[in-house]
Design a protein around this motif. Structure first.
Motif, mmCIF file in Angstrom:
data_model
loop_
_atom_site.group_PDB
_atom_site.id
_atom_site.type_symbol
_atom_site.label_atom_id
_atom_site.label_comp_id
_atom_site.label_asym_id
_atom_site.label_seq_id
_atom_site.Cartn_x
_atom_site.Cartn_y
_atom_site.Cartn_z
ATOM 1 N N LEU A 214 -2.674 15.478 -9.896
ATOM 2 C CA LEU A 214 -2.497 14.210 -9.189
ATOM 3 C C LEU A 214 -3.812 13.730 -8.576
ATOM 4 O O LEU A 214 -4.190 12.559 -8.690
ATOM 5 N N LEU B 47 8.215 7.712 -5.189
ATOM 6 C CA LEU B 47 8.863 6.442 -4.830
ATOM 7 C C LEU B 47 10.372 6.606 -4.670
ATOM 8 O O LEU B 47 10.986 6.042 -3.766
ATOM 9 N N ASP C 182 -6.041 12.503 -11.334
ATOM 10 C CA ASP C 182 -5.642 11.146 -11.735
ATOM 11 C C ASP C 182 -6.280 10.115 -10.824
ATOM 12 O O ASP C 182 -6.851 9.124 -11.262
ATOM 13 N N LEU C 183 -6.141 10.377 -9.532
ATOM 14 C CA LEU C 183 -6.635 9.444 -8.526
ATOM 15 C C LEU C 183 -8.133 9.247 -8.674
ATOM 16 O O LEU C 183 -8.652 8.129 -8.619
ATOM 17 N N LEU D 17 -3.208 8.601 0.798
ATOM 18 C CA LEU D 17 -3.534 7.510 -0.132
ATOM 19 C C LEU D 17 -3.251 6.150 0.494
ATOM 20 O O LEU D 17 -3.980 5.186 0.256
ATOM 21 N N ARG E 295 -8.923 7.372 -12.128
ATOM 22 C CA ARG E 295 -8.493 5.972 -12.263
ATOM 23 C C ARG E 295 -9.071 5.074 -11.179
ATOM 24 O O ARG E 295 -9.373 3.924 -11.428
ATOM 25 N N ALA E 296 -9.174 5.592 -9.961
ATOM 26 C CA ALA E 296 -9.622 4.723 -8.871
ATOM 27 C C ALA E 296 -11.059 5.021 -8.467
ATOM 28 O O ALA E 296 -11.622 4.331 -7.622
ATOM 29 N N LEU F 228 -2.606 3.587 -11.360
ATOM 30 C CA LEU F 228 -2.629 4.097 -9.994
ATOM 31 C C LEU F 228 -2.981 3.001 -8.995
ATOM 32 O O LEU F 228 -3.862 2.200 -9.230
ATOM 33 N N VAL G 221 10.318 -0.196 -0.767
ATOM 34 C CA VAL G 221 9.813 0.360 0.488
ATOM 35 C C VAL G 221 10.292 -0.477 1.665
ATOM 36 O O VAL G 221 10.726 0.043 2.698
ATOM 37 N N ALA H 278 0.832 -1.205 0.000
ATOM 38 C CA ALA H 278 0.000 0.000 0.000
ATOM 39 C C ALA H 278 0.866 1.255 0.000
ATOM 40 O O ALA H 278 0.584 2.228 -0.712
ATOM 41 N N VAL H 279 1.943 1.222 0.784
ATOM 42 C CA VAL H 279 2.844 2.381 0.832
ATOM 43 C C VAL H 279 3.517 2.569 -0.522
ATOM 44 O O VAL H 279 3.591 3.690 -1.048
ATOM 45 N N ALA H 280 3.963 1.458 -1.114
ATOM 46 C CA ALA H 280 4.621 1.545 -2.419
ATOM 47 C C ALA H 280 3.672 2.118 -3.459
ATOM 48 O O ALA H 280 4.043 2.994 -4.253
ATOM 49 N N ALA H 281 2.420 1.635 -3.464
ATOM 50 C CA ALA H 281 1.445 2.120 -4.443
ATOM 51 C C ALA H 281 1.188 3.609 -4.249
ATOM 52 O O ALA H 281 1.083 4.367 -5.224
ATOM 53 N N ALA H 282 1.090 4.041 -2.986
ATOM 54 C CA ALA H 282 0.820 5.456 -2.714
ATOM 55 C C ALA H 282 1.997 6.326 -3.150
ATOM 56 O O ALA H 282 1.811 7.407 -3.728
ATOM 57 N N LEU H 283 3.219 5.839 -2.900
ATOM 58 C CA LEU H 283 4.405 6.596 -3.312
ATOM 59 C C LEU H 283 4.470 6.684 -4.833
ATOM 60 O O LEU H 283 4.788 7.723 -5.399
ATOM 61 N N GLU H 284 4.155 5.579 -5.477
ATOM 62 C CA GLU H 284 4.223 5.553 -6.923
ATOM 63 C C GLU H 284 3.178 6.484 -7.529
ATOM 64 O O GLU H 284 3.459 7.226 -8.464
ATOM 65 N N ALA H 285 1.977 6.443 -6.974
ATOM 66 C CA ALA H 285 0.891 7.276 -7.507
ATOM 67 C C ALA H 285 1.221 8.757 -7.397
ATOM 68 O O ALA H 285 0.782 9.570 -8.207
#
Lengths: 295, 351
Positions: free
Chosen positions: A182, A131, A185-186, A155, A189-190, B6, B17, A120-127
């Motif tokens: 940003l 990252l 986008d969120l 996020l 897409r989501a 996303l 991470v 979840a952290v990785a996805a939030a950083l990437e979005a």
């Protein structure tokens, strides 16, 4: 998608000062709603009320049909995320550590950090395009980077609704646009329902699917930006004489203040509605504007 | 970022991470291990060295239950309980300072600055001077005094929001009043009682005993787990009240729990050895500097224990006359913190 947020007859006060006075609103699910208004009109207070940070003096805020103030707070936090105006960054922690704290509502006394949290952290950083900053200290970041990291933290909470209180304050115009892009986008897409309090009317008109203009703790007008932002409304809500013309880039209304040292060229701005395309996202146009009949 | 879908599963990113998390964890663990090693070294230096030096084989034999005339008594009844007490109350002060400083987001907000130790002092000196109390009576009075100040601070700071700076100012106000009370009592009493009171006020390990160490240990068995559990919530609370509430944290309850735990830790330690100067104030910032800027409960506890052991060793062995440990803690800890602050070239790492 679990994201129906509404307020009915909401009254919010600090001590004995009533800031939001009997307000009823439904935030359209899956859309970007932007709340605008002059300073001290109650827009940030409304956001705090919607995020159950302020108990209503009367009225109710409902999340998916349930009274938000009687729901377990952690359960709310898994559905509704909030980025306050002035978050506080602790000293000496990394970006990854800070964003990870957004996972709090998903953890418990016994359920500690696991691979889901890393993902979840990785996805939030990437979005948020942060990252590559994951290992950096928060205090080494620029203002724009830091704001993106705070959004990443919201996020990481993985909620269907996201409330942002003036996320562009203190940012230069480039980073303001970047942050709003940003968030868009969120949303696109989501399908996240986004509610933003903004100062800048032009950015609000450009990024909002649904625009709410507040005055004196009540809603002065709401609907698609093209319907809401008129010269009369700007005069009424902000007390500002302005020309409203179509934004040459997006076609949304653009507010050009007049001020005391200039006067407007007479004919061109007479009919501000000319040239607008109706917003296809919004079918429910509500007209509370008292000057509406005049146009 | 625009190309990546996303909020989608991304294994390399998650691994990155995890690596960042583990890297910062490694640094923390290395500092903790070094601190723990230093505590162990100083602990044994304090027990074995000094006016009566005990060899390591003798020490092992004493621990095994063998009686060595002279040495057995000094080690078992004086040096060992003294060192154990130093570790326990050093850790208690360190954790208490960490909880307050982190919760109130202000490095000045340690219990010895915001009046809690002064509450304990005023009550203890009153007990000694007015009621002629000694030993346990003084400790109980100190405990009660600290709690009264804590409750008053909590009630007052609830009106109009408990911002860190506000509570610190209120605490300093309390401290000024209580300091005046202590000074008044000391000038009115006879010289002998005043001298006794002064030793207590400075903080001293001279009255350390197994019984006292046992009481402190029993309190810590309850308070340290509470501090660790609340410390996890503190990581959310330190993001700001609105953020914490938004994340589902019961802000008021957590703050009350932290306040109670922090006060209890400081009060228990103060009751056992007096308000040893600046241990709670210094342990947090020093441990932060060592660990690279971030707050850590375990590091603050170890640093507190280290300050007290080092100060006791210096007071007992390197300085003439048996000085109370509190004379040395500030003199030793403060320059060390200054050196750390000056030698770290980063801005905004004040504590």
């Amino acid at each position: 998608m679990q994201n129906k947020l509404e307020a009915r007859d909401l009254v919010l006060s600090y001590a004995d000062r009533t800031v939001v006075d009997g307000l009823t609103v439904e935030l359209p699910a899956g859309k970007i709603t932007v709340i605008v208004g002059a300073n001290a009109c109650g827009k940030s207070t409304l956001l705090r009320g919607l995020a159950r940070l302020l108990k209503p003096a009367s009225g109710v805020v409902e999340l998916n049909g349930r009274n938000i103030n009687s729901m377990p707070s952690r359960e709310v936090a898994r559905t509704l995320g909030l980025l306050p105006q002035t978050p506080n960054a602790p000293d000496g922690i990394t970006v990854a550590d800070l964003v990870g704290r957004g996972r709090y509502p998903h953890q418990g006394w016994f359920r500690q950090w696991n691979a889901d949290d890393d993902a979840a952290v990785a996805a939030a950083l990437e979005a948020t395009g942060t990252l590559e900053l994951a290992g950096r200290d928060i205090d080494e970041l620029s203002g724009g980077q830091r704001q993106r990291v705070w959004i990443a933290m919201a996020l990481a909470q993985q909620t269907d609704i996201l409330l942002l209180d003036e996320p562009t304050t203190f940012l230069d115009v480039t980073h303001q646009v970047e942050v709003l892009d940003l968030v868009t986008d969120l949303n696109r897409r989501a399908g996240t329902t986004v509610v933003i309090v903004l100062h800048d009317l032009n950015l609000a008109a450009r990024y909002a699917d649904h625009l709410i203009a507040m005055k004196g703790g009540c809603i002065a007008a709401q609907g698609a930006p093209a319907d809401v932002v008129t010269e009369e409304l700007v005069q009424d809500v902000f007390g500002l004489e302005a020309a409203v013309i179509p934004d040459p880039v997006s076609g949304t209304p653009m507010v050009v203040p007049v001020g005391r040292h200039h006067s407007r060229p007479a004919p061109a701005a007479k009919n501000p509605a000319v040239g607008y395309l109706p917003n296809p996202h919004d079918s429910r146009h509500e007209h509370h504007n008292p000057m509406e009949a005049a146009s | 970022m625009s190309a990546a879908p996303l909020m989608q599963e991304n294994r390399p990113a998650a691994a990155a991470v995890r690596d960042v998390r583990r890297r910062s964890g490694r640094r923390r663990r290395a500092v903790l291990a070094a601190l723990a090693a230093a505590v162990v070294v100083l602990f044994f230096a304090g027990v074995l060295l000094g006016s009566y030096t005990v060899t390591i084989p003798d020490f092992v034999r004493i621990l095994a239950g063998e009686r060595i005339p002279g040495a057995s008594f000094i080690v078992m009844e004086s040096k060992l309980p003294r060192a154990v007490t130093a570790v326990l109350i050093g850790a208690a002060f360190g954790i208490s300072g960490h909880l307050f400083q982190t919760m109130l987001r202000n490095p000045l907000a340690s219990p010895d600055i915001i009046g809690i130790s002064y509450g304990a002092s005023a009550a203890a000196v009153t007990a000694m001077v007015v009621f002629g109390a000694t030993g346990a009576g003084v400790s109980l009075a100190a405990l009660a005094g600290a709690c009264v100040i804590a409750v008053s601070l909590h009630l007052l700071s609830r009106r109009g929001g408990a911002s860190g700076a506000r509570l610190v100012l209120m605490g300093i106000g309390f401290a000024a009043v209580l300091q005046a009370v202590v000074n008044f009592l000391l000038t009115r009493t006879d010289v002998r009682t005043a001298a006794e009171s002064l030793v207590w006020l400075t903080g001293s390990l001279n009255s350390a005993s197994w019984e006292r160490a046992g009481i402190v240990a029993a309190a810590l068995v309850v308070l340290i787990p509470a501090a660790v559990l609340l410390g996890r919530r503190l990581r959310v609370l330190e993001l700001g009240d609105d953020f914490a509430a938004g994340l589902g944290l019961p802000v008021e309850g957590t703050r009350a729990g932290l306040l109670f735990t922090g006060v209890a830790l400081a009060a228990v330690a103060t009751a056992a050895a007096g308000p040893v100067a600046f241990v709670a104030f210094l342990a947090g910032p020093i441990s932060r500097q060592l660990i690279g800027g971030r707050a850590s409960l375990a590091a603050a506890a170890l640093t507190g224990a280290l300050i007290l052991l080092a100060a006791d060793f210096v007071a007992g062995n390197l300085l003439p006359g048996a000085l109370p440990v509190g004379v040395v803690t500030g003199a030793l800890g403060a320059p060390f913190l200054l050196w750390l602050l000056v030698s770290s070239n980063r801005v905004g790492r004040g504590g």
